[in-house]
Design a protein around this motif. Structure first.
Motif, PDB file in Angstrom:
ATOM      1  N   GLN A  97       0.826  -1.197   0.000  1.00 47.57           N
ATOM      2  CA  GLN A  97       0.000   0.000   0.000  1.00 47.57           C
ATOM      3  C   GLN A  97       0.858   1.244   0.000  1.00 47.57           C
ATOM      4  N   ASN A  98       0.536   2.184  -0.891  1.00 48.35           N
ATOM      5  CA  ASN A  98       1.139   3.520  -0.929  1.00 48.35           C
ATOM      6  C   ASN A  98       2.666   3.493  -0.994  1.00 48.35           C
ATOM      7  N   ASN A  99       3.215   2.661  -1.843  1.00 43.17           N
ATOM      8  CA  ASN A  99       4.656   2.598  -2.048  1.00 43.17           C
ATOM      9  C   ASN A  99       5.028   3.456  -3.247  1.00 43.17           C
ATOM     10  N   ARG A 100       6.238   4.005  -3.237  1.00 44.06           N
ATOM     11  CA  ARG A 100       6.720   4.804  -4.357  1.00 44.06           C
ATOM     12  C   ARG A 100       8.135   4.360  -4.720  1.00 44.06           C
ATOM     13  N   VAL A 101       8.384   4.271  -6.034  1.00 47.82           N
ATOM     14  CA  VAL A 101       9.702   3.913  -6.532  1.00 47.82           C
ATOM     15  C   VAL A 101      10.104   4.937  -7.576  1.00 47.82           C
ATOM     16  N   PHE A 102      11.328   5.464  -7.448  1.00 49.68           N
ATOM     17  CA  PHE A 102      11.878   6.397  -8.417  1.00 49.68           C
ATOM     18  C   PHE A 102      13.215   5.834  -8.879  1.00 49.68           C
ATOM     19  N   GLN A 103      13.387   5.713 -10.198  1.00 49.31           N
ATOM     20  CA  GLN A 103      14.647   5.199 -10.744  1.00 49.31           C
ATOM     21  C   GLN A 103      15.152   6.180 -11.787  1.00 49.31           C
ATOM     22  N   ALA A 104      16.344   6.729 -11.554  1.00 51.47           N
ATOM     23  CA  ALA A 104      16.953   7.658 -12.503  1.00 51.47           C
ATOM     24  C   ALA A 104      18.263   7.050 -12.979  1.00 51.47           C
ATOM     25  N   GLN A 105      18.414   6.966 -14.300  1.00 44.17           N
ATOM     26  CA  GLN A 105      19.606   6.354 -14.876  1.00 44.17           C
ATOM     27  C   GLN A 105      20.244   7.329 -15.846  1.00 44.17           C
ATOM     28  N   ALA A 106      21.487   7.684 -15.570  1.00 48.42           N
ATOM     29  CA  ALA A 106      22.248   8.534 -16.473  1.00 48.42           C
ATOM     30  C   ALA A 106      23.278   7.658 -17.169  1.00 48.42           C
ATOM     31  N   GLY A 107      23.729   8.081 -18.322  1.00 47.57           N
ATOM     32  CA  GLY A 107      24.711   7.284 -19.042  1.00 47.57           C
ATOM     33  C   GLY A 107      24.036   6.126 -19.751  1.00 47.57           C
ATOM     34  N   ALA A 108      24.793   5.055 -19.962  1.00 48.00           N
ATOM     35  CA  ALA A 108      24.275   3.900 -20.708  1.00 48.00           C
ATOM     36  C   ALA A 108      24.634   2.614 -19.980  1.00 48.00           C
ATOM     37  N   GLY A 109      23.883   1.557 -20.279  1.00 41.59           N
ATOM     38  CA  GLY A 109      24.192   0.237 -19.745  1.00 41.59           C
ATOM     39  C   GLY A 109      23.777   0.035 -18.302  1.00 41.59           C
ATOM     40  N   HIS A 121       3.772   2.359   2.667  1.00 39.33           N
ATOM     41  CA  HIS A 121       4.347   3.708   2.703  1.00 39.33           C
ATOM     42  C   HIS A 121       5.871   3.691   2.578  1.00 39.33           C
ATOM     43  N   ASP A 122       6.401   2.837   1.735  1.00 40.12           N
ATOM     44  CA  ASP A 122       7.845   2.754   1.500  1.00 40.12           C
ATOM     45  C   ASP A 122       8.224   3.602   0.297  1.00 40.12           C
ATOM     46  N   ASP A 123       9.409   4.186   0.345  1.00 40.37           N
ATOM     47  CA  ASP A 123       9.974   4.950  -0.769  1.00 40.37           C
ATOM     48  C   ASP A 123      11.309   4.340  -1.140  1.00 40.37           C
ATOM     49  N   VAL A 124      11.506   4.062  -2.428  1.00 39.70           N
ATOM     50  CA  VAL A 124      12.783   3.555  -2.922  1.00 39.70           C
ATOM     51  C   VAL A 124      13.240   4.471  -4.045  1.00 39.70           C
ATOM     52  N   ASN A 125      14.446   4.980  -3.940  1.00 36.60           N
ATOM     53  CA  ASN A 125      15.037   5.854  -4.955  1.00 36.60           C
ATOM     54  C   ASN A 125      16.339   5.235  -5.421  1.00 36.60           C
ATOM     55  N   VAL A 126      16.478   5.041  -6.735  1.00 35.72           N
ATOM     56  CA  VAL A 126      17.685   4.459  -7.311  1.00 35.72           C
ATOM     57  C   VAL A 126      18.292   5.488  -8.260  1.00 35.72           C
ATOM     58  N   LEU A 127      19.543   5.852  -8.018  1.00 38.80           N
ATOM     59  CA  LEU A 127      20.261   6.789  -8.872  1.00 38.80           C
ATOM     60  C   LEU A 127      21.495   6.081  -9.409  1.00 38.80           C
ATOM     61  N   GLN A 128      21.588   5.943 -10.737  1.00 43.94           N
ATOM     62  CA  GLN A 128      22.705   5.222 -11.352  1.00 43.94           C
ATOM     63  C   GLN A 128      23.419   6.135 -12.340  1.00 43.94           C
ATOM     64  N   GLY A 129      24.767   6.051 -12.339  1.00 42.62           N
ATOM     65  CA  GLY A 129      25.583   6.916 -13.190  1.00 42.62           C
ATOM     66  C   GLY A 129      25.853   6.355 -14.567  1.00 42.62           C
TER      67      GLY A 129
END
Length: 194
Positions: A97-109, A121-129
């Protein structure tokens, strides 16, 4: 249409009768299968398919009208089009219930898989270079924020975060994988980075 049934249902018999009356009134106040006049007008018109029929009465018309094939090139739908992202892939499965996921990918591969099972009510944020891989699974967590930060070309992150029945938050990594750096931040934020 909303009704407060608590005050109505003090007496069970009277409450059941009032509830039944409300249901019947709601059913007849707006017909569920109302048909627009536009549809009726369209249904009454004849279909021009480009072929002749030998029938002279409308009752003898075939029930299925043939459709001529479209000419031209069909455009692919967004889900079947080839990705133009340089080989980046992000997938998410959320059960809770009420979970949020954000995935940002820069570059390639980049490749990122996030799973939330029985989360609230969980939040997961993934930032990849770039040229990064991460697999993150949270199980039975509530109100947890997980931030995954991977600079360009770092080792893969494979983490399982589970709330055990005794309330302990357990972080598990596969044997042989390089350890991740965990930082507990205020307000229930867990930072995972390489």
């Amino acid at each position: 249409m909303r009704f407060a049934l608590k005050s109505v249902c003090e007496n069970r018999r009277r409450g059941a009768a009032v509830f039944s009356a409300l249901v019947v009134a709601a059913m007849f106040s707006q017909p569920a299968f109302a048909v627009d006049g536009v549809f009726i007008q369209q249904a009454g018109q004849s279909v021009h398919s480009g072929r002749q029929t030998s029938s002279s009465s409308p009752a003898m018309q075939p029930s299925m009208a043939s459709v001529t094939p479209r000419s031209g090139v069909m455009q692919p739908t967004p889900e079947t089009a080839l990705p133009a992202t340089g080989g980046n892939f992000a997938s998410t499965i959320e059960m809770g219930q009420n979970n949020r996921v954000f995935q940002a990918q820069a570059g390639a591969g980049n490749s990122s898989n996030v799973g939330i099972i029985n989360g609230k009510h969980d939040d997961v944020n993934v930032l990849q270079g770039g040229r990064d891989q991460s697999n993150l699974l949270t199980v039975n967590t509530q109100g947890l924020t997980v931030d995954v930060i991977q600079p360009n070309g770092t080792a893969p992150i494979n983490v399982l975060i589970a709330r055990l029945p005794n309330g302990v938050l357990d972080v598990v990594q596969p044997s042989g994988s390089p350890p991740v750096s965990l930082m507990g931040l205020p307000n229930g934020v867990l930072l995972i980075r390489r």
